[in-house]
Design a protein around this motif. Sequence first.
Motif, PDB file in Angstrom:
ATOM      1  N   PRO A  36      -5.644  -4.399  11.061  1.00  0.00           N
ATOM      2  CA  PRO A  36      -4.515  -3.499  10.801  1.00  0.00           C
ATOM      3  C   PRO A  36      -3.548  -3.451  11.975  1.00  0.00           C
ATOM      4  CG  PRO A  36      -6.464  -2.230  11.332  1.00  0.00           C
ATOM      5  CD  PRO A  36      -6.888  -3.676  11.274  1.00  0.00           C
ATOM      6  N   ASN A  37      -2.325  -3.026  11.688  1.00  0.00           N
ATOM      7  CA  ASN A  37      -1.326  -2.862  12.743  1.00  0.00           C
ATOM      8  C   ASN A  37      -0.619  -1.535  12.537  1.00  0.00           C
ATOM      9  OD1 ASN A  37       1.028  -3.281  10.951  1.00  0.00           O
ATOM     10  ND2 ASN A  37       0.195  -5.345  10.793  1.00  0.00           N
ATOM     11  N   ASP A  38       0.052  -1.057  13.548  1.00  0.00           N
ATOM     12  CA  ASP A  38       0.846   0.156  13.398  1.00  0.00           C
ATOM     13  C   ASP A  38       2.208  -0.071  14.014  1.00  0.00           C
ATOM     14  OD1 ASP A  38       0.112   0.150  16.042  1.00  0.00           O
ATOM     15  OD2 ASP A  38      -0.520   2.227  16.100  1.00  0.00           O
ATOM     16  N   SER A  94       7.826  -8.614   7.244  1.00  0.00           N
ATOM     17  CA  SER A  94       7.640  -8.565   5.790  1.00  0.00           C
ATOM     18  C   SER A  94       6.812  -7.353   5.379  1.00  0.00           C
ATOM     19  CB  SER A  94       6.949  -9.843   5.310  1.00  0.00           C
ATOM     20  OG  SER A  94       7.750 -10.959   5.559  1.00  0.00           O
ATOM     21  N   ALA A  95       5.752  -7.053   6.130  1.00  0.00           N
ATOM     22  CA  ALA A  95       4.906  -5.908   5.806  1.00  0.00           C
ATOM     23  C   ALA A  95       5.679  -4.595   5.914  1.00  0.00           C
ATOM     24  CB  ALA A  95       3.680  -5.895   6.714  1.00  0.00           C
ATOM     25  N   VAL A  96       6.483  -4.457   6.959  1.00  0.00           N
ATOM     26  CA  VAL A  96       7.265  -3.228   7.148  1.00  0.00           C
ATOM     27  C   VAL A  96       8.318  -3.093   6.040  1.00  0.00           C
ATOM     28  CG1 VAL A  96       8.927  -2.068   8.665  1.00  0.00           C
ATOM     29  CG2 VAL A  96       6.866  -3.094   9.624  1.00  0.00           C
ATOM     30  N   LEU A 144       8.295  -4.425   3.021  1.00  0.00           N
ATOM     31  CA  LEU A 144       7.623  -4.162   1.753  1.00  0.00           C
ATOM     32  C   LEU A 144       7.104  -2.735   1.677  1.00  0.00           C
ATOM     33  CD1 LEU A 144       6.612  -5.172  -0.961  1.00  0.00           C
ATOM     34  CD2 LEU A 144       4.565  -6.012   0.199  1.00  0.00           C
ATOM     35  N   THR A 145       6.551  -2.222   2.774  1.00  0.00           N
ATOM     36  CA  THR A 145       6.063  -0.844   2.803  1.00  0.00           C
ATOM     37  C   THR A 145       7.204   0.143   2.588  1.00  0.00           C
ATOM     38  OG1 THR A 145       4.242  -1.451   4.264  1.00  0.00           O
ATOM     39  CG2 THR A 145       4.851   0.875   4.200  1.00  0.00           C
ATOM     40  N   CYS A 146       8.343  -0.088   3.220  1.00  0.00           N
ATOM     41  CA  CYS A 146       9.514   0.784   3.020  1.00  0.00           C
ATOM     42  C   CYS A 146       9.966   0.749   1.565  1.00  0.00           C
ATOM     43  CB  CYS A 146      10.661   0.356   3.930  1.00  0.00           C
ATOM     44  SG  CYS A 146      10.370   0.705   5.665  1.00  0.00           S
ATOM     45  N   TYR A 147      10.025  -0.436   0.990  1.00  0.00           N
ATOM     46  CA  TYR A 147      10.448  -0.575  -0.407  1.00  0.00           C
ATOM     47  C   TYR A 147       9.473   0.145  -1.340  1.00  0.00           C
ATOM     48  CZ  TYR A 147      11.575  -2.619  -4.892  1.00  0.00           C
ATOM     49  OH  TYR A 147      11.898  -2.782  -6.211  1.00  0.00           O
ATOM     50  N   LEU A 148       8.177  -0.070  -1.150  1.00  0.00           N
ATOM     51  CA  LEU A 148       7.176   0.582  -1.994  1.00  0.00           C
ATOM     52  C   LEU A 148       7.275   2.098  -1.904  1.00  0.00           C
ATOM     53  CD1 LEU A 148       4.058  -1.686  -1.335  1.00  0.00           C
ATOM     54  CD2 LEU A 148       5.416  -1.561  -3.435  1.00  0.00           C
ATOM     55  N   ALA A 149       7.482   2.616  -0.694  1.00  0.00           N
ATOM     56  CA  ALA A 149       7.618   4.063  -0.522  1.00  0.00           C
ATOM     57  C   ALA A 149       8.831   4.592  -1.272  1.00  0.00           C
ATOM     58  CB  ALA A 149       7.721   4.407   0.963  1.00  0.00           C
ATOM     59  N   HIS A 150       9.925   3.843  -1.269  1.00  0.00           N
ATOM     60  CA  HIS A 150      11.148   4.304  -1.924  1.00  0.00           C
ATOM     61  C   HIS A 150      11.063   4.290  -3.438  1.00  0.00           C
ATOM     62  CE1 HIS A 150      12.963   4.318   2.006  1.00  0.00           C
ATOM     63  NE2 HIS A 150      13.997   4.918   1.485  1.00  0.00           N
ATOM     64  N   ILE A 151      10.243   3.420  -4.005  1.00  0.00           N
ATOM     65  CA  ILE A 151      10.124   3.407  -5.469  1.00  0.00           C
ATOM     66  C   ILE A 151       8.973   4.283  -5.943  1.00  0.00           C
ATOM     67  CG2 ILE A 151      11.208   1.143  -5.679  1.00  0.00           C
ATOM     68  CD1 ILE A 151       8.412  -0.029  -6.221  1.00  0.00           C
ATOM     69  N   GLY A 152       8.310   4.962  -4.992  1.00  0.00           N
ATOM     70  CA  GLY A 152       7.238   5.886  -5.349  1.00  0.00           C
ATOM     71  C   GLY A 152       5.903   5.218  -5.614  1.00  0.00           C
ATOM     72  N   SER A 153       5.730   4.041  -5.120  1.00  0.00           N
ATOM     73  CA  SER A 153       4.501   3.297  -5.338  1.00  0.00           C
ATOM     74  C   SER A 153       3.471   3.606  -4.250  1.00  0.00           C
ATOM     75  CB  SER A 153       4.822   1.800  -5.348  1.00  0.00           C
ATOM     76  OG  SER A 153       3.652   1.045  -5.567  1.00  0.00           O
ATOM     77  N   PHE A 154       2.280   3.083  -4.423  1.00  0.00           N
ATOM     78  CA  PHE A 154       1.227   3.182  -3.421  1.00  0.00           C
ATOM     79  C   PHE A 154       1.683   2.471  -2.150  1.00  0.00           C
ATOM     80  CE2 PHE A 154      -2.291   0.903  -1.372  1.00  0.00           C
ATOM     81  CZ  PHE A 154      -3.061   1.972  -0.955  1.00  0.00           C
ATOM     82  N   VAL A 155       1.423   3.087  -1.015  1.00  0.00           N
ATOM     83  CA  VAL A 155       1.747   2.484   0.278  1.00  0.00           C
ATOM     84  C   VAL A 155       0.429   2.236   1.010  1.00  0.00           C
ATOM     85  CG1 VAL A 155       2.871   2.856   2.503  1.00  0.00           C
ATOM     86  CG2 VAL A 155       3.981   3.609   0.418  1.00  0.00           C
ATOM     87  N   PRO A 156       0.154   0.987   1.380  1.00  0.00           N
ATOM     88  CA  PRO A 156      -1.129   0.673   2.021  1.00  0.00           C
ATOM     89  C   PRO A 156      -1.178   1.130   3.478  1.00  0.00           C
ATOM     90  CG  PRO A 156       0.227  -1.283   1.919  1.00  0.00           C
ATOM     91  CD  PRO A 156       0.976  -0.193   1.202  1.00  0.00           C
ATOM     92  N   ALA A 157      -1.309   2.447   3.664  1.00  0.00           N
ATOM     93  CA  ALA A 157      -1.332   3.002   5.022  1.00  0.00           C
ATOM     94  C   ALA A 157      -2.102   4.309   5.019  1.00  0.00           C
ATOM     95  CB  ALA A 157       0.099   3.249   5.500  1.00  0.00           C
ATOM     96  N   GLU A 158      -2.682   4.631   6.153  1.00  0.00           N
ATOM     97  CA  GLU A 158      -3.314   5.939   6.287  1.00  0.00           C
ATOM     98  C   GLU A 158      -2.258   7.028   6.259  1.00  0.00           C
ATOM     99  OE1 GLU A 158      -5.882   6.247   9.674  1.00  0.00           O
ATOM    100  OE2 GLU A 158      -6.942   4.404   9.161  1.00  0.00           O
ATOM    101  N   ARG A 159      -1.093   6.731   6.854  1.00  0.00           N
ATOM    102  CA  ARG A 159       0.021   7.689   6.893  1.00  0.00           C
ATOM    103  C   ARG A 159       1.322   6.909   6.981  1.00  0.00           C
ATOM    104  NH1 ARG A 159       1.573  11.767  11.757  1.00  0.00           N
ATOM    105  NH2 ARG A 159       3.562  12.393  10.870  1.00  0.00           N
ATOM    106  N   ALA A 160       2.313   7.345   6.214  1.00  0.00           N
ATOM    107  CA  ALA A 160       3.629   6.708   6.275  1.00  0.00           C
ATOM    108  C   ALA A 160       4.699   7.771   6.064  1.00  0.00           C
ATOM    109  CB  ALA A 160       3.754   5.623   5.216  1.00  0.00           C
ATOM    110  N   ASP A 161       5.503   7.998   7.063  1.00  0.00           N
ATOM    111  CA  ASP A 161       6.662   8.876   6.959  1.00  0.00           C
ATOM    112  C   ASP A 161       7.875   7.962   6.926  1.00  0.00           C
ATOM    113  OD1 ASP A 161       5.069  11.171   7.185  1.00  0.00           O
ATOM    114  OD2 ASP A 161       5.135  11.076   9.365  1.00  0.00           O
TER     115      ASP A 161
END
Length: 103
Positions: free
Chosen positions: A9-11, A37-39, A41-58
């Motif tokens: 994992p990375n942060d 790419s991971a960052v 994709l994570t931002c995009y997933l958060a914006h469409i209300g999808s699951f985000v593969p993270a312990e915490r994502a603000d």
Amino acid sequence: VAESGNYVPNDLLLGGGHGRVLVNVAPNMSGKSALASAVALTCYLAHIGSFVPAERADVALLDSIGVAKLGEVASASGAGTLGMGSSTFCTDVRRVALLCRRA
């Protein structure tokens, strides 16, 4: 994925007191593109209300996601923009400036 099959994992911290722009500089084959790419994709997933593969994502509201891959030769022939009088560094600076203007 490492040879053992375990994901490493990375942060990443941006915003707050950490700044608004990330300049990711590392040796070749060190995972810079994978992190970008991971960052993105994570931002995009958060914006469409999808699951985000993270312990915490603000994730703040974004109007765009920009990723510039710099330092590469622009053509398969290997000439890039050098034949047109521009160095790789100059081309990279122009790409970053374009991203900043569009931000």
